[in-house]
Every structure is written in structure tokens, then in C-alpha cells.
Design a protein around this motif. Sequence first.
Motif, PDB file in Angstrom:
ATOM      1  N   GLY A  59       0.788  -1.225   0.000  1.00 20.42           N
ATOM      2  CA  GLY A  59       0.000   0.000   0.000  1.00 20.42           C
ATOM      3  C   GLY A  59       0.818   1.272   0.000  1.00 20.42           C
ATOM      4  O   GLY A  59       0.265   2.377  -0.015  1.00 20.42           O
ATOM      5  N   ARG A  60       2.143   1.144   0.006  1.00 21.90           N
ATOM      6  CA  ARG A  60       2.984   2.339   0.061  1.00 21.90           C
ATOM      7  C   ARG A  60       2.871   3.154  -1.228  1.00 21.90           C
ATOM      8  O   ARG A  60       2.808   2.597  -2.330  1.00 21.90           O
ATOM      9  N   PRO A  61       2.879   4.477  -1.127  1.00 26.83           N
ATOM     10  CA  PRO A  61       2.728   5.331  -2.308  1.00 26.83           C
ATOM     11  C   PRO A  61       3.780   5.066  -3.384  1.00 26.83           C
ATOM     12  O   PRO A  61       3.472   5.119  -4.580  1.00 26.83           O
ATOM     13  N   GLU A  62       5.008   4.771  -2.985  1.00 27.33           N
ATOM     14  CA  GLU A  62       6.061   4.596  -3.988  1.00 27.33           C
ATOM     15  C   GLU A  62       5.830   3.360  -4.850  1.00 27.33           C
ATOM     16  O   GLU A  62       6.150   3.362  -6.048  1.00 27.33           O
ATOM     17  N   TRP A  63       5.243   2.307  -4.274  1.00 23.75           N
ATOM     18  CA  TRP A  63       4.974   1.117  -5.087  1.00 23.75           C
ATOM     19  C   TRP A  63       3.781   1.338  -6.002  1.00 23.75           C
ATOM     20  O   TRP A  63       3.767   0.870  -7.146  1.00 23.75           O
ATOM     21  N   ILE A  64       2.787   2.043  -5.514  1.00 22.67           N
ATOM     22  CA  ILE A  64       1.644   2.372  -6.363  1.00 22.67           C
ATOM     23  C   ILE A  64       2.099   3.206  -7.555  1.00 22.67           C
ATOM     24  O   ILE A  64       1.687   2.980  -8.699  1.00 22.67           O
ATOM     25  N   GLU A  65       2.987   4.166  -7.318  1.00 18.79           N
ATOM     26  CA  GLU A  65       3.506   5.008  -8.394  1.00 18.79           C
ATOM     27  C   GLU A  65       4.306   4.190  -9.397  1.00 18.79           C
ATOM     28  O   GLU A  65       4.224   4.415 -10.618  1.00 18.79           O
ATOM     29  N   ARG A  66       5.066   3.223  -8.924  1.00 16.73           N
ATOM     30  CA  ARG A  66       5.832   2.373  -9.840  1.00 16.73           C
ATOM     31  C   ARG A  66       4.904   1.547 -10.723  1.00 16.73           C
ATOM     32  O   ARG A  66       5.219   1.269 -11.886  1.00 16.73           O
ATOM     33  N   GLY A  67       3.769   1.163 -10.190  1.00 15.46           N
ATOM     34  CA  GLY A  67       2.794   0.463 -11.009  1.00 15.46           C
ATOM     35  C   GLY A  67       2.312   1.315 -12.165  1.00 15.46           C
ATOM     36  O   GLY A  67       2.167   0.837 -13.301  1.00 15.46           O
ATOM     37  N   TYR A  68       2.059   2.585 -11.889  1.00 13.72           N
ATOM     38  CA  TYR A  68       1.667   3.509 -12.963  1.00 13.72           C
ATOM     39  C   TYR A  68       2.787   3.680 -13.983  1.00 13.72           C
ATOM     40  O   TYR A  68       2.561   3.642 -15.198  1.00 13.72           O
ATOM     41  N   ASP A  69       4.014   3.870 -13.510  1.00 17.11           N
ATOM     42  CA  ASP A  69       5.138   4.106 -14.418  1.00 17.11           C
ATOM     43  C   ASP A  69       5.388   2.904 -15.332  1.00 17.11           C
ATOM     44  O   ASP A  69       5.666   3.070 -16.527  1.00 17.11           O
ATOM     45  N   ALA A  70       5.292   1.709 -14.785  1.00 11.97           N
ATOM     46  CA  ALA A  70       5.553   0.509 -15.584  1.00 11.97           C
ATOM     47  C   ALA A  70       4.555   0.373 -16.720  1.00 11.97           C
ATOM     48  O   ALA A  70       4.860  -0.234 -17.755  1.00 11.97           O
ATOM     49  N   ASN A  71       3.354   0.942 -16.559  1.00 14.13           N
ATOM     50  CA  ASN A  71       2.348   0.882 -17.609  1.00 14.13           C
ATOM     51  C   ASN A  71       2.423   2.061 -18.562  1.00 14.13           C
ATOM     52  O   ASN A  71       2.150   1.919 -19.756  1.00 14.13           O
ATOM     53  N   GLU A  72       2.792   3.230 -18.039  1.00  7.71           N
ATOM     54  CA  GLU A  72       2.888   4.404 -18.916  1.00  7.71           C
ATOM     55  C   GLU A  72       4.057   4.282 -19.882  1.00  7.71           C
ATOM     56  O   GLU A  72       3.958   4.663 -21.051  1.00  7.71           O
ATOM     57  N   PHE A  73       5.158   3.721 -19.401  1.00  4.89           N
ATOM     58  CA  PHE A  73       6.361   3.594 -20.230  1.00  4.89           C
ATOM     59  C   PHE A  73       6.519   2.134 -20.644  1.00  4.89           C
ATOM     60  O   PHE A  73       7.121   1.330 -19.940  1.00  4.89           O
ATOM     61  N   LYS A  74       5.957   1.802 -21.785  1.00  9.72           N
ATOM     62  CA  LYS A  74       5.877   0.408 -22.226  1.00  9.72           C
ATOM     63  C   LYS A  74       7.251  -0.116 -22.633  1.00  9.72           C
ATOM     64  O   LYS A  74       8.158   0.642 -22.966  1.00  9.72           O
ATOM     65  N   PRO A  75       7.412  -1.434 -22.636  1.00  7.57           N
ATOM     66  CA  PRO A  75       8.667  -2.030 -23.088  1.00  7.57           C
ATOM     67  C   PRO A  75       8.972  -1.647 -24.539  1.00  7.57           C
ATOM     68  O   PRO A  75       8.063  -1.514 -25.360  1.00  7.57           O
ATOM     69  N   LEU A  76      10.245  -1.500 -24.823  1.00  7.61           N
ATOM     70  CA  LEU A  76      10.709  -1.143 -26.172  1.00  7.61           C
ATOM     71  C   LEU A  76      11.596  -2.261 -26.707  1.00  7.61           C
ATOM     72  O   LEU A  76      12.462  -2.773 -26.001  1.00  7.61           O
ATOM     73  N   PHE A  77      11.394  -2.606 -27.962  1.00 12.85           N
ATOM     74  CA  PHE A  77      12.158  -3.678 -28.577  1.00 12.85           C
ATOM     75  C   PHE A  77      13.287  -3.112 -29.445  1.00 12.85           C
ATOM     76  O   PHE A  77      13.063  -2.252 -30.284  1.00 12.85           O
ATOM     77  N   GLU A  78      14.496  -3.600 -29.216  1.00 14.16           N
ATOM     78  CA  GLU A  78      15.654  -3.241 -30.026  1.00 14.16           C
ATOM     79  C   GLU A  78      16.204  -4.504 -30.678  1.00 14.16           C
ATOM     80  O   GLU A  78      16.884  -5.301 -30.023  1.00 14.16           O
ATOM     81  N   PRO A  79      15.933  -4.727 -31.961  1.00 15.11           N
ATOM     82  CA  PRO A  79      16.419  -5.955 -32.603  1.00 15.11           C
ATOM     83  C   PRO A  79      17.930  -5.975 -32.791  1.00 15.11           C
ATOM     84  O   PRO A  79      18.551  -7.038 -32.746  1.00 15.11           O
ATOM     85  N   HIS A  80      18.528  -4.782 -33.013  1.00 13.17           N
ATOM     86  CA  HIS A  80      19.960  -4.705 -33.294  1.00 13.17           C
ATOM     87  C   HIS A  80      20.617  -3.627 -32.441  1.00 13.17           C
ATOM     88  O   HIS A  80      19.958  -2.693 -31.981  1.00 13.17           O
TER      89      HIS A  80
END
Length: 552
Positions: A59-80
Motif C-alpha cells: 500500500g505504500r505510495p512509492e509502489w503504487i507510483e511504480r505500477g503507474y510508471d511501468a504501464n505508462e512507459f511500455k517495453p521497447l524492442f531493439e532488434p539490433h
Amino acid sequence: MPDNRSPSESASTHRVFNQAPALTGHNLYAGDAALRDAVQHNGGHWAEDDLQRYGEVCGRPEWIERGYDANEFKPLFEPHDRIGNRIDLVRYHPAYHQLMQLALSEGLHSSPWTNPGPGVHVVRAAKYYMHSQVEAGHGCPVTMTFASVPSIRLSKELADEWLPKITARGYDPSNRPHTEKSHLTIGMGMTEKQGGSDVRTNTTTATPVGDGTFELVGHKWFTSAPMCDAFLMLAQTDAGLSCFLVPRWRPDGSKNPIRVQRLKNKAGNVSNASSEIELRGALGWLVGEEGRGVNAIIEMVSTTRFDCMIGSSGGQRQAVVQAIYHASQRSAFGKPLIDQPLMQNVLADLQLEVEGSAAMTMRMARAMDHLDSEHEKMLMRLGAAVGKYWICKRTPHHAYEAMECLGGNGVIENFITARLYRDAPINAIWEGSGNIQALDVLRAITKTPAVINHWFDELADSAGTDPLLDKTVDSLKDQLADMDQIEYRARRLVDQMALAMQAHLLVQGGNSAVAEAFIASRLGAQGAHNTGCLPTGLDVKTLIERGNPLVV
């Protein structure tokens, strides 16, 4: 000359009031009566202090915020890389790695395997239920790593080398061979374009090289978490469909030719990278017996389905948390929303869904704790499919109804209800969609007829406590005895199996207000599909209090 005039009164158009501030700093265990009851009833009482601790962490605010960040900044694929070398690298936001570190350091991927004992699956499920409310997407590699252990144990040499690193508490996201790391994660690659859940139509081939290894050639249509250190995959050999452990790096330090084609652009679960891959002569080690790949991987599939139950139950809980909290903080038409009868009907109904989901999930966790018992083993055989089907399928509409309680705010991305709604269908579809689960129930009953007897033996403990429940169980027995068009009727049958089991478990849980409301609304004439249509005469105040995150 300087202008010393104050802004006019019209510069401030309004003040903000009658809006609920963000809910943070609450304890996800202390404020969840349904979870606490289910843990106590199913043998996890010994971990009460630890669960209270982890509920506060989640329930800590910092973990809730990390949940938002992980979704706002999606994974990026670099093939090379920048000079053209093939690297097949997926980059994640730091918040994703922090969430993974929390999950794996807590042992959500391994604790029942490394510290077996009474109630360990119940306690692990309770922690995962809370953890998934912070952010659901990164749970995919956590679950796959956890579920891989029973399958990898089928090959002693692989188990001796890999399992100490797989089960170790810690997280190492570095892009290097598994031989150089102390902590490993495991993924899974089963689905192909032409077959989906029909894995026996897989076309990927595995050819023995002569040194005990195999060379895999083919494709996989869904491979989630492609940065895992190895993957359990199915491929065809001369003996038939077989299971292999395929590392991302070869033992000599060279890159195994697993080529990521692209990342899926998904409606939900966006923090988790899901990919399409090609295997171009990839090294693999046989897991279990050649030609018996489904048998080798079925334990992993069953366990991942159980985790889908946990994740969807947790999603339901977080949706209720937001709905009840918002209703307690906002007024309309002269009084707080939470005091208005129709809103009370909706909130109590949403909480009832959580009560049933938590009870069933934790009961199946108890079954996992006692698989040496024939009854518990048979109960889990059906329960993994029935629970995965029902709980996961109920969650999307549940998320929508909770989202509606927040009005327009509910669909805005910086309110968590929007993410809960996008994520809700994922567990229902992955690891076998609704039809697959319903057919699996029929397959289990046909193959092992005794399995349904154990289901009814469990329900018999509540016989005579409520006429509606007795009537439902009797009707279910009649429906299962009638083989006419049974496949066509499979969903209806599994619906009734799930509702009867949830009602029974809530009766056994001992809270009469919960059990009576569940039976009246789910087994009565109103049916189970109309949220906010609870019959009159129920103790909705108690139900809402049990769901209120601020009532401890």
C-alpha cells in the motif's frame, strides 16, 4: 514601472472539492476482511504477522507510483545494436525492474518450493493476491518462473543445474548467459499461429544433435517476457510432441538463435512484453520423456492457471477498493454516495464477487498444500479449470461496474480503474480461454470419473444449510448425469459448479451475512449476471464494511 496589481478575482475560477484524494498508505491485508478470513480458514494463520507486513508494503505510495510508471512507459524492442549486431533486446522502465525485484525477493516465484510446509501455498497466494493489485503485468514472468519448477524437476540433470538459481530470492535482469547469473527467470512458448490452444498441431521441430541436445526450428506466436533466461517450449520429434528447456544464451556464451520478430501491441497487460519469435536452430534440452511433452508441461500449465485465479481475484479486490473508497469520499444529491441505497446495492454486490473469488482461490491453494491427499488432488484437478474459467471470466464486467462507480474519472488513465479494466480480460484468455477450461472439465470427468465425486463430497459438507444451495447441487448432479449435448452445455455446467463451490465455501467460512447474500443473489431467481440487483433484506452494510479498505 512594475505592475503591483493583484490578479483579479476572476483569475481563480474555482476550488477543488468533493473529489476523492488518491488512496495510498493503506494496508492491503489489514483492510481486506475476505482475504483475512480465507487465509485463516485455509491454514495460513501462522503467517499473520508476515502478511500484515507485506500488506503495508503493497500500500505504500512509492509502489503504487511504480505500477503507474511501468504501464505508462511500455517495453521497447531493439532488434539490433547501434552497429547492426542482432541483440533481440527488450528494454523496460526501471519501475518494472523494481516491481520484479520486490516480487522475487519476497519469494512469490519460489517460496512453496524452497520452504515447504503446512499452508505455504495459501500464504504465497495471499501475498501474490496483494502484490498483483499494485501492478499485474510483471506477474507473468513471476508466475511462469514459479510454475516451471515441477516440469523442470522431471529432468534431474537440468533440475540440479537450474533450479537453485530459479528458486533463489533475487532478480538479475542483466543480458548475459545463465551460467554467469545467480538468479534466473523462466518463460514459456507453447502457442503457434496455426493451433493456439491446440498445441498438438505445433509445427516447430526438434532434431537431436547427437550430444544429448536438440536443435529447434519453428515459430511461437505468443512468448511473453522474452527477456527470461530460458523458456519451456513444445516441439515435434520423431517420437511426437516433446518439451524442451530453451536458454536465451548457449552455455558457451554465444547467443541462442531465438529471434524476436516484434512485440504484441496489446489492449492491456502493457507493462509485460509479449512477443512473436522464430527459432532458427535454437539449442534445447529435453524435459521429461520424448514424445510426452504435454504431460511434461501440464504441471506448469495447471499452476499458471491457478495464478490466473489469484491475479483476477486480486484485480477484483482492487476494483472494489477504489469503488468503495470513492463512494465514501464523494457526495451527490445531498448525501455521500456510500449512503445511497442503489449505490449500496452495487458496492455490496461487487464485494460479494470478491468474497466468492477469494474463498475459492484460497481453497484451491489449500488443495495445493495437500496434494498427497487423493481428495485434495482431485479437487485441484477440477478446481484449477473451474476457478480459472469462472473467476477470470467474471472479472472484466466486475472491473467495468467498479469503474462506473467513479463516473468519468473511472476511465481516465491516471485512475487505476482504467488499467484494471484493460487488464481484466487477459487472464480469461491466456492459458486457455473459457471454452478450453470448460472442455478440460469435461475431459477430466470423462477420463477420471471419480473426480466429480470428490467435488460433490466437498459440497456435501454444507448440505442442509440452505435450501437454495441444496437445490443447486441436486440440479447440478442431474445436469452432469445427462450426456445429451453435454459439450454444448459445458459453460453452463461449469458456471453452476463454480457458484455451488463458492456458496459452499462461504457457508463454511462462517459469516452468515456473506453466505446468505451470495446464495440469495447468485443461486436465486435474480441470477449471477446483473450487478446491483441484490434482493432486499440483505445485510449490505456488513458487506460494504468488509470491502472498505479503511475499516480495519
